[in-house]
Design a protein around this motif. Sequence first.
Motif, mmCIF file in Angstrom:
data_model
loop_
_atom_site.group_PDB
_atom_site.id
_atom_site.type_symbol
_atom_site.label_atom_id
_atom_site.label_comp_id
_atom_site.label_asym_id
_atom_site.label_seq_id
_atom_site.Cartn_x
_atom_site.Cartn_y
_atom_site.Cartn_z
ATOM 1 N N GLY A 199 0.763 -1.141 0.087
ATOM 2 C CA GLY A 199 0.122 -0.021 0.086
ATOM 3 C C GLY A 199 0.798 1.417 0.042
ATOM 4 N N ALA A 200 2.169 1.229 0.569
ATOM 5 C CA ALA A 200 3.092 2.466 0.506
ATOM 6 C C ALA A 200 3.842 2.518 -0.504
ATOM 7 N N MET A 201 3.685 1.790 -1.818
ATOM 8 C CA MET A 201 4.519 1.683 -3.024
ATOM 9 C C MET A 201 4.323 2.794 -3.860
ATOM 10 N N PRO A 202 3.329 3.572 -4.023
ATOM 11 C CA PRO A 202 3.137 4.519 -5.097
ATOM 12 C C PRO A 202 4.374 5.687 -4.873
ATOM 13 N N PRO A 203 4.537 6.289 -3.958
ATOM 14 C CA PRO A 203 5.748 7.270 -4.041
ATOM 15 C C PRO A 203 7.047 6.793 -4.590
ATOM 16 N N LEU A 204 7.356 5.346 -4.240
ATOM 17 C CA LEU A 204 8.562 5.033 -4.558
ATOM 18 C C LEU A 204 8.324 4.717 -6.135
ATOM 19 N N ILE A 205 7.370 4.311 -6.821
ATOM 20 C CA ILE A 205 7.184 4.213 -8.240
ATOM 21 C C ILE A 205 7.311 5.579 -9.061
ATOM 22 N N GLY A 231 15.309 6.838 -11.566
ATOM 23 C CA GLY A 231 15.678 5.581 -11.894
ATOM 24 C C GLY A 231 16.306 4.551 -11.014
ATOM 25 N N LYS A 232 16.186 5.243 -9.319
ATOM 26 C CA LYS A 232 16.882 4.790 -8.438
ATOM 27 C C LYS A 232 15.987 5.159 -7.197
ATOM 28 N N LEU A 233 16.308 4.455 -6.086
ATOM 29 C CA LEU A 233 15.495 4.818 -4.802
ATOM 30 C C LEU A 233 16.794 5.248 -3.825
ATOM 31 N N ASN A 234 16.508 6.418 -2.799
ATOM 32 C CA ASN A 234 17.379 6.770 -2.124
ATOM 33 C C ASN A 234 16.587 6.976 -0.540
ATOM 34 N N PHE A 235 17.384 7.707 0.355
ATOM 35 C CA PHE A 235 16.767 7.640 1.673
ATOM 36 C C PHE A 235 15.535 8.550 1.589
ATOM 37 N N ALA A 287 13.131 8.819 -0.571
ATOM 38 C CA ALA A 287 12.077 7.917 -1.318
ATOM 39 C C ALA A 287 11.639 7.037 -0.282
ATOM 40 N N TRP A 288 12.597 6.344 0.530
ATOM 41 C CA TRP A 288 11.991 5.546 1.519
ATOM 42 C C TRP A 288 11.324 6.088 2.806
ATOM 43 N N THR A 289 11.923 7.517 2.807
ATOM 44 C CA THR A 289 11.134 8.225 3.788
ATOM 45 C C THR A 289 9.521 8.505 3.767
ATOM 46 N N LEU A 290 9.331 8.997 2.140
ATOM 47 C CA LEU A 290 8.035 9.011 1.888
ATOM 48 C C LEU A 290 7.191 7.565 1.938
ATOM 49 N N TYR A 291 7.843 6.366 1.437
ATOM 50 C CA TYR A 291 7.415 5.274 1.926
ATOM 51 C C TYR A 291 7.072 4.939 3.157
ATOM 52 N N ALA A 292 7.955 5.169 4.128
ATOM 53 C CA ALA A 292 7.531 5.077 5.365
ATOM 54 C C ALA A 292 6.448 5.959 5.856
ATOM 55 N N MET A 293 6.325 6.990 5.341
ATOM 56 C CA MET A 293 4.995 7.880 5.788
ATOM 57 C C MET A 293 3.709 7.381 5.410
ATOM 58 N N LEU A 294 3.775 6.477 4.336
ATOM 59 C CA LEU A 294 2.528 6.406 3.755
ATOM 60 C C LEU A 294 2.085 4.850 4.388
ATOM 61 N N PHE A 295 3.564 4.222 4.498
ATOM 62 C CA PHE A 295 3.133 2.896 5.453
ATOM 63 C C PHE A 295 2.431 3.214 6.790
#
Length: 309
Positions: A168-174, A181-185, A187-195
Amino acid sequence: MATKPAVAAFDVSIAPRARFARSALLADYWALTKPEVNFLILITTFAGFYLACANGWRDFPWWSSINVLLGTLLVASGTGTLNQYLEHNFDAQMRRTSRRPLAAGRLKPAAVLWFGLALSAVGSVYLAVAVNVLASLLAMATLQSYLFVYTPLKRKTPLCILVGAFPGAMPPLIGWAAASGKLNFQAWTLYAMLFLWQFPHFMAIAWMYREDYARAGYLVLPPDDRVRVRLVNLQTVLPLLALVPLSLVPGLKDEAKFYLIGALLLGAGFVYFAAQFVLGKSNSAARRLLAASIIYLPALFVVMVFARG
């Protein structure tokens, strides 16, 4: 010759009914895609894309953003459709979902299955070709984990909510992967917020429709009353205690006071309605918390985008 007026009148009466039937059919297929969910998905996907762009609005790659939003929308719509295909027998037992097109019998299961597969396949291929492979892989991972891990777990254990929060938290990573073309800190912060946001959001839904879920055999909440209340309290409060300070992180790097103020105000409102729900445990409090969560998420990401400038 005398029959022509009668035939003409018959044709006129048939035409509106045919147009109404086509409109109703289109509305049913539209409902399969879960547009209300897709709205939040597109906002968080765009936010991830925009925040990953180095120049902000200057030289913003509008065409690339449209590509990722379209591809993500297709995959998300396919996921929503296939979810209803898998659960239509259970949806029919719940008041909240019994009027869905497949659960109500307005569409045939085979048609819904092929529609969902087509949307998912086209969306995945479109992301791979028009955006990049990483964005496509993330979208496909979201679809598969949602349908084949989270969906069956809903009938087995309340841990399904924890498991479902990962896809469910994947959209900002996409969105981020599409832009960089890559994921960094970041990006994973946005993921954690949505999570974290998903827990109080879904606790409100689970509480409001707890009888519906129980009727259909879903174990999204424990059957024991005391255990259920304790779990709801923990999954409402603890994620929020982590979400509010985490939501401030995107504003610290650039010292964006506008964002920090906005995030604090939105977080305070979210916590307020969550506290009302935890203390009151009423359907009305749950409904207010649900509304607060739906306002909080897009508002936070919109403030984040505009604070970036």
